[in-house]
Scaffold this motif. Structure first.
Motif, PDB file in Angstrom:
ATOM      1  N   ASP A  73      40.406  27.673 109.679  1.00 44.45           N
ATOM      2  CA  ASP A  73      40.845  26.594 108.809  1.00 44.45           C
ATOM      3  C   ASP A  73      40.069  25.305 109.021  1.00 44.45           C
ATOM      4  OD1 ASP A  73      42.005  25.618 111.144  1.00 44.45           O
ATOM      5  OD2 ASP A  73      43.917  25.152 110.211  1.00 44.45           O
ATOM      6  N   ASP A  74      39.170  25.289 109.971  1.00 47.81           N
ATOM      7  CA  ASP A  74      38.336  24.112 110.201  1.00 47.81           C
ATOM      8  C   ASP A  74      36.930  24.580 110.549  1.00 47.81           C
ATOM      9  OD1 ASP A  74      37.172  21.716 110.771  1.00 47.81           O
ATOM     10  OD2 ASP A  74      38.564  21.157 112.359  1.00 47.81           O
ATOM     11  N   PRO A  75      36.105  24.805 109.513  1.00 48.98           N
ATOM     12  CA  PRO A  75      34.775  25.355 109.768  1.00 48.98           C
ATOM     13  C   PRO A  75      33.893  24.462 110.640  1.00 48.98           C
ATOM     14  CG  PRO A  75      35.130  24.976 107.410  1.00 48.98           C
ATOM     15  CD  PRO A  75      36.371  24.580 108.120  1.00 48.98           C
ATOM     16  N   ASP A  76      34.263  23.194 110.782  1.00 46.60           N
ATOM     17  CA  ASP A  76      33.466  22.288 111.609  1.00 46.60           C
ATOM     18  C   ASP A  76      33.953  22.222 113.048  1.00 46.60           C
ATOM     19  OD1 ASP A  76      31.866  21.590 109.400  1.00 46.60           O
ATOM     20  OD2 ASP A  76      33.391  20.159 108.729  1.00 46.60           O
ATOM     21  N   ALA A  77      35.001  22.984 113.371  1.00 44.13           N
ATOM     22  CA  ALA A  77      35.531  22.956 114.737  1.00 44.13           C
ATOM     23  C   ALA A  77      34.494  23.511 115.703  1.00 44.13           C
ATOM     24  CB  ALA A  77      36.815  23.776 114.817  1.00 44.13           C
ATOM     25  N   ALA A  78      34.397  22.870 116.847  1.00 49.30           N
ATOM     26  CA  ALA A  78      33.444  23.318 117.864  1.00 49.30           C
ATOM     27  C   ALA A  78      34.142  24.239 118.857  1.00 49.30           C
ATOM     28  CB  ALA A  78      32.872  22.106 118.595  1.00 49.30           C
ATOM     29  N   PRO A 114      58.835  30.866 104.052  1.00 48.81           N
ATOM     30  CA  PRO A 114      58.055  29.760 104.628  1.00 48.81           C
ATOM     31  C   PRO A 114      57.214  29.086 103.551  1.00 48.81           C
ATOM     32  CG  PRO A 114      57.132  31.866 105.296  1.00 48.81           C
ATOM     33  CD  PRO A 114      58.400  32.160 104.544  1.00 48.81           C
ATOM     34  N   ILE A 115      57.132  27.787 103.632  1.00 48.88           N
ATOM     35  CA  ILE A 115      56.366  27.026 102.645  1.00 48.88           C
ATOM     36  C   ILE A 115      55.359  26.164 103.403  1.00 48.88           C
ATOM     37  CG2 ILE A 115      56.468  25.407 100.727  1.00 48.88           C
ATOM     38  CD1 ILE A 115      59.403  26.265 100.362  1.00 48.88           C
ATOM     39  N   PRO A 116      54.174  26.703 103.641  1.00 46.25           N
ATOM     40  CA  PRO A 116      53.164  25.926 104.366  1.00 46.25           C
ATOM     41  C   PRO A 116      52.505  24.899 103.454  1.00 46.25           C
ATOM     42  CG  PRO A 116      52.263  28.033 103.744  1.00 46.25           C
ATOM     43  CD  PRO A 116      53.717  28.044 103.321  1.00 46.25           C
ATOM     44  N   GLY A 117      52.115  23.808 104.033  1.00 46.35           N
ATOM     45  CA  GLY A 117      51.341  22.823 103.286  1.00 46.35           C
ATOM     46  C   GLY A 117      49.877  23.231 103.307  1.00 46.35           C
ATOM     47  N   ALA A 118      49.119  22.712 102.383  1.00 47.07           N
ATOM     48  CA  ALA A 118      47.688  23.035 102.335  1.00 47.07           C
ATOM     49  C   ALA A 118      46.931  21.863 101.726  1.00 47.07           C
ATOM     50  CB  ALA A 118      47.448  24.294 101.520  1.00 47.07           C
ATOM     51  N   ARG A 119      45.739  21.655 102.228  1.00 46.67           N
ATOM     52  CA  ARG A 119      44.877  20.599 101.699  1.00 46.67           C
ATOM     53  C   ARG A 119      43.786  21.152 100.797  1.00 46.67           C
ATOM     54  NH1 ARG A 119      44.570  18.529 107.518  1.00 46.67           N
ATOM     55  NH2 ARG A 119      46.410  17.223 107.633  1.00 46.67           N
ATOM     56  N   ARG A 120      43.484  22.438 100.965  1.00 48.10           N
ATOM     57  CA  ARG A 120      42.373  23.034 100.225  1.00 48.10           C
ATOM     58  C   ARG A 120      42.841  24.292  99.500  1.00 48.10           C
ATOM     59  NH1 ARG A 120      38.603  25.113 103.967  1.00 48.10           N
ATOM     60  NH2 ARG A 120      40.332  25.359 105.372  1.00 48.10           N
ATOM     61  N   VAL A 124      45.463  27.707 100.490  1.00 50.83           N
ATOM     62  CA  VAL A 124      46.553  28.255  99.676  1.00 50.83           C
ATOM     63  C   VAL A 124      46.355  29.760  99.494  1.00 50.83           C
ATOM     64  CG1 VAL A 124      47.666  28.215  97.406  1.00 50.83           C
ATOM     65  CG2 VAL A 124      46.934  26.070  98.489  1.00 50.83           C
ATOM     66  N   ARG A 125      45.120  30.148  99.144  1.00 50.78           N
ATOM     67  CA  ARG A 125      44.841  31.590  98.970  1.00 50.78           C
ATOM     68  C   ARG A 125      45.046  32.352 100.268  1.00 50.78           C
ATOM     69  NH1 ARG A 125      41.044  29.243  95.559  1.00 50.78           N
ATOM     70  NH2 ARG A 125      39.424  29.177  97.151  1.00 50.78           N
TER      71      ARG A 125
END
Length: 135
Positions: A73-78, A114-120, A124-125
């Motif tokens: 969920d965070d492609p920039d995570a190191a 469950p109802i997760p929030g999403a930014r992208r 959601v998919r």
């Protein structure tokens, strides 16, 4: 229905005794319970029983709480993805830890929603994929 009549009600942050008391008062007008619930926050797990028995929707808030960010969920995570109870099975199945977490919640009871929030849109998919994942 007349003025002042409750058509449907939901509860939040309650325990099993409070659910049963509210149901005694409201009957089938009580339709849902919204409690914090995730693999990292199991303190309200005992409310699933009354919700299931009474046919009340159980709406976990913060359903991904305690699931740390991962490379999915965070492609920039190191660095490597963390190792939590949802990460290891996710790696084994080739899915995201979020899918594992949400699938686990869905498996707890037929009334769990469950109802997760999403930014992208991708998030959601990904979350929607939990419905087809069987642990």
């Amino acid at each position: 229905m007349g003025a002042g009549t409750v058509r449907a009600a939901g509860l939040s942050n309650v325990d099993g005794a409070q659910i049963r008391t509210a149901y005694e008062i409201l009957g089938p007008r009580l339709v849902s319970v919204r409690n914090r619930f995730s693999p990292a926050h199991l303190s309200t797990r005992d409310t699933l029983g009354p919700c299931t028995e009474l046919g009340l929707a159980f709406l976990p808030w913060s359903p991904l709480g305690g699931i740390s960010r991962s490379a999915v969920d965070d492609p920039d995570a190191a660095g490597p993805a963390p190792d939590t109870p949802c990460h290891s099975p996710a790696r084994t199945r080739g899915v995201s830890p979020q899918q594992v977490c949400l699938s686990w919640q869905l498996a707890q009871s037929s009334v769990a929603v469950p109802i997760p929030g999403a930014r992208r849109p991708a998030s959601v998919r990904d979350s929607a994929g939990a419905a087809g994942l069987h642990l």
